[in-house]
Enzyme design. Structure first.
Site, PDB file in Angstrom:
ATOM      1  N   HIS A 130       0.870  -1.179   0.000  1.00 32.38           N
ATOM      2  CA  HIS A 130       0.000   0.000   0.000  1.00 32.38           C
ATOM      3  C   HIS A 130       0.908   1.229   0.000  1.00 32.38           C
ATOM      4  O   HIS A 130       2.033   1.171   0.526  1.00 32.38           O
ATOM      5  CB  HIS A 130      -0.838  -0.055   1.284  1.00 32.38           C
ATOM      6  CG  HIS A 130      -1.897   0.985   1.406  1.00 32.38           C
ATOM      7  ND1 HIS A 130      -1.621   2.296   1.719  1.00 32.38           N
ATOM      8  CD2 HIS A 130      -3.243   0.912   1.281  1.00 32.38           C
ATOM      9  CE1 HIS A 130      -2.759   2.983   1.771  1.00 32.38           C
ATOM     10  NE2 HIS A 130      -3.758   2.164   1.514  1.00 32.38           N
ATOM     11  N   ASP A 207       2.894  -4.317   8.280  1.00 29.19           N
ATOM     12  CA  ASP A 207       1.689  -3.515   8.052  1.00 29.19           C
ATOM     13  C   ASP A 207       0.521  -4.450   8.318  1.00 29.19           C
ATOM     14  O   ASP A 207       0.192  -5.305   7.492  1.00 29.19           O
ATOM     15  CB  ASP A 207       1.694  -2.989   6.607  1.00 29.19           C
ATOM     16  CG  ASP A 207       0.347  -2.402   6.189  1.00 29.19           C
ATOM     17  OD1 ASP A 207       0.246  -1.944   5.047  1.00 29.19           O
ATOM     18  OD2 ASP A 207      -0.617  -2.431   6.988  1.00 29.19           O
ATOM     19  N   GLN A 210      -4.824  -4.960   7.385  1.00 28.33           N
ATOM     20  CA  GLN A 210      -5.842  -5.950   7.017  1.00 28.33           C
ATOM     21  C   GLN A 210      -5.768  -7.198   7.872  1.00 28.33           C
ATOM     22  O   GLN A 210      -6.769  -7.869   8.104  1.00 28.33           O
ATOM     23  CB  GLN A 210      -5.680  -6.367   5.542  1.00 28.33           C
ATOM     24  CG  GLN A 210      -5.807  -5.232   4.552  1.00 28.33           C
ATOM     25  CD  GLN A 210      -7.186  -4.632   4.507  1.00 28.33           C
ATOM     26  OE1 GLN A 210      -8.193  -5.291   4.780  1.00 28.33           O
ATOM     27  NE2 GLN A 210      -7.267  -3.362   4.175  1.00 28.33           N
ATOM     28  N   LYS A 233     -10.575  -0.665  11.086  1.00 29.39           N
ATOM     29  CA  LYS A 233     -10.719  -1.897  10.310  1.00 29.39           C
ATOM     30  C   LYS A 233     -11.061  -3.089  11.202  1.00 29.39           C
ATOM     31  O   LYS A 233     -11.385  -4.165  10.698  1.00 29.39           O
ATOM     32  CB  LYS A 233      -9.440  -2.181   9.501  1.00 29.39           C
ATOM     33  CG  LYS A 233      -9.195  -1.083   8.437  1.00 29.39           C
ATOM     34  CD  LYS A 233      -8.392  -1.600   7.270  1.00 29.39           C
ATOM     35  CE  LYS A 233      -7.604  -0.513   6.570  1.00 29.39           C
ATOM     36  NZ  LYS A 233      -8.361   0.226   5.562  1.00 29.39           N
ATOM     37  N   CYS A 371      -4.920   2.230  -3.700  1.00 25.23           N
ATOM     38  CA  CYS A 371      -3.673   2.784  -3.133  1.00 25.23           C
ATOM     39  C   CYS A 371      -2.501   1.825  -3.297  1.00 25.23           C
ATOM     40  O   CYS A 371      -1.631   1.734  -2.411  1.00 25.23           O
ATOM     41  CB  CYS A 371      -3.836   3.162  -1.663  1.00 25.23           C
ATOM     42  SG  CYS A 371      -5.016   4.488  -1.431  1.00 25.23           S
TER      43      CYS A 371
END
Lengths: 413, 151
Positions: A130, A207, A210, A233, A371
């Site tokens: 991303h 990261d 998600q 999220k 993105c």
């Protein structure tokens, strides 16, 4: 007391009933919300936590001596403990509240990287990152004259591990990798990557934007050095997230933003800084949303158990099977290990046209490059249509997506 | 050459759309317009003519002849092409002033305002801005009125 075992359908409905927005009608049709990778919807308990904070015990924290301040401080710090437990961090001092994943990554870039990256050093990211896990490192490399290396991916959207091993050298200082790809759904073999990186003396940032909602995260087991995720999220509010960092690393890092809360003592001659984690939490924090984040994590602990994670996996599998039967449709992202994301393109049809016609049928998906422009460029496409699932989505909603797609394709052909 | 005024063309479009009873009929019509829009030649699809939205790309070309501005445009997304087709029908072949003063109320009247929303980033908002910029530029290229000299 014996636990009542409910059927999956009843379980999912029980979950759905806790999300007020899911009963919304759009254009006279029930909303089908399949844009969870962008943001999740919120259960009533999270909405109530926000409301209750402002109704009953809003106060500035850490410094006040009155009852409201004590209550607010206790709630805020309890939320930190909850985040630490959620990630299985060693201690709450290793949890820094941020605005989200992007801020967490930037915090590491502006503090750790600023101190430890020197000219000629190497930072490794991947082709599927991303923008939030690309741009901060580009800025660091430009400033420090360091080298940014990129792990290539296969056409199916998996990292080429052999290539990664070849990219690793003694000069590699940082590997920053997405745990679960927001565009492809690929679950990366991060444990393997972390082991290899550590052998070369490099630190690893994950990261987790998600992954935090779809996988069980254990930062000690993974042995990652940093883990960043976003509250919105994981069924929590926007504007709050957390960065986990190993204590010994956080302690060596310079400060990020300067101001109140992050100091010990201030004089014009010299200022000393506070301990972890407050060293990285300047100014009045996002108290309400941090407290509501705890409500979201508690909700997940109670509800996102094995059977509902299974439900997500089955939804993805069902959706993938149905999508693949549509003529001209190509799934983008066919990794062997995937989490709840189905990205696809349809021959001869622009993703935006599909998105608009689905929207008219009250079906919310995401279209575009998500993105991840370098990833799209690597795959030779402009963008995709992305359907992403959460524990409250149903098989009927997948059926509506498929029917909606058939209708859209017919209109556009 | 636009024999009608901008307002008259807008009224015709609003009239056409008033016959549609469902969203399907509306969009089928717009898609049809998009498919019929004369594609731009490849040599016009260059960097200078791109208006990049987040999701779809729009190319816009303008020329100035006999005091009138003529537009051609294209997009890689067909619904946007349909909307472009209507915008060109309304605006092309008019004077710079007429174009600059056009309020384009028809977009709202036919229920397509959502496509101008911030979130769409479909190049359409930027395109309308660029259309007006061209009109402004062409206007400033016109022979200036004689300056009045005082004293």
């Amino acid at each position: 007391m014996e636990a009542k075992i409910l059927s999956p359908e009843v379980e999912v409905q029980r979950i759905r009933d806790q999300f007020p927005i899911l009963s919304r009608m759009l254009k006279n049709k029930p909303l089908v919300y399949l844009d969870n990778a962008a943001t999740s919807q919120k259960p009533q308990c999270v909405i109530d936590a926000l409301s209750e904070y402002y109704t009953s015990y809003n106060a500035n924290i850490h410094r006040g001596i009155h009852a409201l301040a004590e209550e607010a401080t206790a709630a805020y710090e309890l939320s930190r403990k909850t985040v630490a437990h959620f990630l299985n961090a060693g201690s709450p001092e290793e949890i820094i509240f941020t605005r989200g994943t992007t801020e967490g990554i930037n915090l590491v870039a502006y503090t750790w990287a600023r101190k430890f990256i020197k000219e000629g050093d190497e930072i490794i990211i991947s082709e599927m990152e991303h923008h939030s896990n690309i741009v901060p490192w580009q800025l660091v490399c430009e400033e420090k004259n360091a080298v940014l290396k990129v792990i290539p991916i296969t056409d199916d959207g998996e990292l080429k591990l052999e290539a990664f091993y070849n990219l690793l050298t003694e000069k590699t200082k940082l590997v920053s990798i997405v745990h679960v790809s927001n565009a492809l759904g690929t679950i990366n073999p991060v444990k393997t990557i972390i082991e290899a990186a550590h052998e070369k003396g490099a630190v690893v940032l994950l990261d987790g934007a998600q992954s935090a909602v779809h996988l069980s995260i254990d930062v000690q087991d993974l042995d990652c050095d940093f883990f960043a995720f976003s509250g919105h999220k994981v069924y929590g509010p926007t504007g709050i997230g957390a960065l986990y960092g190993k204590r010994e690393i956080l302690e060596q890092m310079p400060v990020f933003m300067g101001g109140g809360e992050m100091i010990k003592e201030v004089t014009f001659e010299k200022t000393t800084f506070n301990e972890l984690p407050y060293k990285y939490e300047a100014g009045t924090p996002n108290i309400a949303d941090a407290i509501a984040l705890k409500a979201a994590l508690d909700f997940m602990a109670e509800n996102a158990d094995h059977s509902l994670r299974n439900h997500e996996a089955e939804l993805l599998s069902y959706a993938t099977d149905c999508l693949e039967k549509i003529p001209g449709l190509k799934i983008i992202g066919k990794a062997k290990q995937k989490a709840s994301i189905a990205s696809f393109i349809i021959e001869g049809i622009h993703p935006q046209d599909i998105g608009i016609l689905l929207d008219n049928q009250a079906i919310a998906v995401r279209t575009g490059h998500h993105c991840t422009q370098p990833l799209m460029h690597r795959l030779g496409i402009q963008g995709t249509v992305r359907a992403s699932f959460a524990i409250y989505n149903t098989f009927e909603e997948v059926d509506r997506l498929i029917a909606g797609l058939h209708k859209a394709i017919k209109m556009l052909s | 050459m636009n024999d009608q005024t901008i307002k008259e063309t807008e009224r015709d479009i609003i009239e056409d759309f008033s016959w549609f009873e469902t969203w399907e009929e509306k969009y089928e019509y717009i898609i049809e317009l998009g498919k019929k829009l004369e594609p731009l030649e490849d040599e016009c699809k260059v960097k200078e003519n791109i208006i990049k939205g987040c999701q779809s790309t729009v190319w816009l070309v303008a020329k100035f002849e006999d005091g009138l501005v003529f537009y051609s445009a294209d997009s890689d997304a067909v619904i946007v092409k349909g909307l472009i087709s209507m915008l060109i029908k309304v605006l092309s072949g008019n004077t710079p002033d007429e174009i600059l003063n056009a309020k384009l109320d028809f977009i709202n009247e036919i229920g397509m305002m959502t496509h101008l929303a911030q979130t769409r980033s479909n190049g359409l908002v930027a395109m309308i801005k660029q259309i007006k910029n061209y009109a402004l530029a062409f206007k400033s290229m016109q022979v200036p009125e004689k300056n009045i000299n005082y004293g």
